[in-house]
Structure formats: structure tokens, C-alpha cells
Design an enzyme around this catalytic site. Structure first.
Site, mmCIF file in Angstrom:
data_model
loop_
_atom_site.group_PDB
_atom_site.id
_atom_site.type_symbol
_atom_site.label_atom_id
_atom_site.label_comp_id
_atom_site.label_asym_id
_atom_site.label_seq_id
_atom_site.Cartn_x
_atom_site.Cartn_y
_atom_site.Cartn_z
ATOM 1 N N ASP A 69 0.834 -1.197 0.000
ATOM 2 C CA ASP A 69 0.000 0.000 0.000
ATOM 3 C C ASP A 69 0.871 1.250 0.000
ATOM 4 O O ASP A 69 2.010 1.238 0.480
ATOM 5 C CB ASP A 69 -0.889 0.031 1.251
ATOM 6 C CG ASP A 69 -1.956 -1.054 1.232
ATOM 7 O OD1 ASP A 69 -2.257 -1.575 0.141
ATOM 8 O OD2 ASP A 69 -2.477 -1.391 2.308
ATOM 9 N N ARG A 70 0.315 2.341 -0.508
ATOM 10 C CA ARG A 70 1.042 3.607 -0.559
ATOM 11 C C ARG A 70 1.648 3.971 0.797
ATOM 12 O O ARG A 70 2.810 4.362 0.899
ATOM 13 C CB ARG A 70 0.107 4.736 -1.013
ATOM 14 C CG ARG A 70 0.792 6.104 -1.038
ATOM 15 C CD ARG A 70 -0.234 7.232 -0.904
ATOM 16 N NE ARG A 70 -1.009 7.404 -2.112
ATOM 17 C CZ ARG A 70 -0.667 8.221 -3.107
ATOM 18 N NH1 ARG A 70 0.439 8.929 -3.018
ATOM 19 N NH2 ARG A 70 -1.439 8.341 -4.164
#
EC number: 5.4.99.-
Length: 320
Positions: free
Chosen positions: A155-156
Site C-alpha cells: 500500500d502507498r
């Protein structure tokens, strides 16, 4: 009398034009070290047509490597059995990498440590700098035909270790046999509250709603099965630091499971967090261990626990 028209010989096809900026590279020269010495002295005995200053320039430009590692110090010590490689061409200027660092690279794979805030791969709705785009530019600086392929994602707002393949074949090998080839995926998570149970396992069936948010279904066999194991490393009344092992790699798996046990990841407002003590999501992919897709070698990459994770969970630690 009409003359016969002249016969024309077919011309041989012209050789393909070289690509702009491409030329046949001059092969490097490699020498074996026979006795202990210093690098400059070694080069002076093997580069007899070059003067001392010219050799120092070759060193400063990064054209000399010892056992495949670039060395620029003229007094670098050499030991018998080492190999010294001298390249005639200047090293390629590689683009800067922002928000990531390469921790391993070979002919088949790239392993990186990604910082929180950097997208792994762009989505159709987003057009910004990503780990994928930066690494594509990095490999193409060496050869315009080079490419990279996504094997898995973070995930970012999750930091830590992830890998990319350098060919579609390697990508398929890793993805098709991910469960068999990956030995260990270990995360550290800073979660809200004091987790009372020292260790535990969370098992559920994950689904995605219309808002693209994952959740645990109330019904068995309804969605993708996900299994997460955790162990408390240290804790206080406000936060706990968990070591998290994954049996499966579902989207947002750890985030959903931490919410399920009533201890959402710090900074994870999407999955129930009330606080954001470190200004980011408290999730870090610390270890990735797997079998190399072509050599069969066992590889393990481990990164440090981010200091804010440790600082905010200090307290009555059972085993720090």
C-alpha cells in the site's frame, strides 16, 4: 533494333541503422589478484600504457571494481583471489531514486525498500511518481529494451521490502508459485491500545464493498480466506508494537484483521484508527524471504524497524 532494357541487380538489404546513442560496448578487462597489494599499485602494473594521473581519473570515474563492487580509493587493499575489473567506458549515469532504495539486484529481480507515501504502481485514476516508474527508468538507463514487472505490491502508506521481476517469465514463475517460493513475510505494526493477548491468529474471509473497502465476511467461504499471526513485541496503554506473519497475502489483510481484534493500525482512519501519532500508517514490511526464481538460492532481506514505531510503543515490554 530495340535495345533490351538493362538488367538491374537487386541490392543487398542495407544493414540496420544503429539506434541513436547505442554502440557496441568495449568489453571490460578482468585481472586476478595474485598477492596482497594496494589498488593503485595493482593498476599501474596492468595499465602500463596509462600514466599515474590517467589511472587516478579512471578510478575517480568509477570505472574500476573489485569483486564486482565499484571502488574509487587508490589505496584500497587487495587480497589474493580477488578480481579487479577495469571498464574503458564511463559508468552509466543512473536517474535518482526518490522514496526507495535498491537492496538487491541481479539479472532476474530487483528488491527494494519503499518509503511510506510512495505508490508501488499507478492506478488508472492516478498519474504520479511510483516505485514502478522510477525503477523502469533506472533499468532503461542501462539498456533501452530493459523492463520490470510487478510481482506483488505494498500500500502507498506501507513502507518496507518489496520485489520486482526483470522479465515476464520470472514474474510468472513468482506469481504462480508465490505460496511455495516465499518462505517468510514479516511485518511490524504499530496498533492502537494495549493488546493483552501475547500472541494470536486471525482467520477470516475477506470481501470488498462498493467503496473498495475490504472487510471480514460473517459467513464462511464467502470471499478470500486470509490468515494473520501476530506476536506482541512491546506495548503500553496507548500503543502496541506487533510482529505480524502472513499465511496469505490479501488486499489490506493486516489492516482489516487489526480492526477485527479492536486494535486498528495507528494512522489508519479507513479501518477505524482514532490517532495518527507518527504522521503515517503504522505498518512496515520488515522481512521478505524467498527462493530465487532461477537459481534456487534462498534469499532473505530484512530492514530495520522504523524508530517512531519503537518510540510510541515503549513501556511494559514483555520481550523487546
Amino acid at each position: 533494333m530495340n535495345k533490351k532494357p538493362p538488367k538491374f541487380r537487386k541490392k543487398a538489404p542495407a544493414p540496420p541503422k544503429p539506434r541513436p546513442g547505442k554502440h557496441a560496448p568495449i568489453p571490460p578487462k578482468t585481472y586476478e589478484v595474485k598477492e596482497a597489494t594496494e589498488l593503485l599499485a595493482f593498476l599501474l602494473t596492468h595499465m602500463t600504457q596509462e600514466g599515474r594521473n590517467a589511472i587516478k581519473s579512471v578510478l575517480s570515474r568509477g570505472q574500476v571494481s573489485v569483486n564486482d563492487k565499484v571502488v574509487t580509493l587508490y589505496n584500497h587493499p587487495l587480497q589474493p583471489g580477488q578480481t579487479v575489473t577495469i571498464r574503458k567506458e564511463k559508468p552509466i549515469e543512473l536517474p535518482p531514486l526518490i522514496g526507495l532504495r535498491i537492496i538487491h539486484e541481479d539479472e532476474d529481480i530487483l528488491v527494494i525498500e519503499k518509503e511510506a507515501g510512495l505508490l508501488s504502481v499507478a492506478t488508472p485514476q492516478e498519474n504520479e511518481m511510483t516505485a514502478y516508474r522510477q525503477l523502469t527508468a533506472y533499468v532503461r538507463a542501462k539498456d533501452a529494451d530493459n523492463r520490470i514487472f510487478v510481482v506483488h505490491r505494498l500500500d502507498r502508506d506501507t513502507s518496507g521490502v518489496m520485489m520486482f521481476a526483470k522479465s515476464e517469465k520470472v514474474q510468472q514463475i513468482m506469481q504462480n508459485a508465490w505460496k511455495e517460493m516465499v518462505e517468510e513475510r514479516l511485518y511490524v505494526a504499530l496498533v492502537e491500545g494495549k493488546v493483552k493477548q501475547q500472541e494470536g491468529t486471525i482467520s477470516s474471509w475477506l470481501k470488498e464493498n462498493k467503496a473498495m473497502k475490504m472487510y471480514s465476511s460473517k459467513y464462511p467461504n464467502d470471499g478470500q480466506h486470509a490468515v494473520t499471526h501476530y506476536n506482541v513485541m512491546q506495548s503500553n496503554r496507548q500503543y502496541s508494537l506487533l510482529e505480524v506473519h502472513l499465511d496469505t497475502g490479501r488486499k489490506n489483510q493486516i489492516r482489516v484483521h487489526m480492526q477485527d481484534i479492536g486494535h486498528p493500525i495507528a494512522g489508519d482512519k479507513k479501518y477505524g484508527a482514532q490517532t495518527k501519532p507518527i504522521g503515517r500508517l503504522g505498518l512496515h514490511a520488515r522481512v521478505l524471504s524467498f527462493t530465487h526464481p532461477t537459481t534456487g538460492e534462498a534469499l532473505r532481506f530484512e530492514t530495520s524497524i522504523p524508530k517512531p514505531f519503537l518510540n510510541f510503543s515503549k513501556g511494559d515490554a514483555p520481550n523487546v
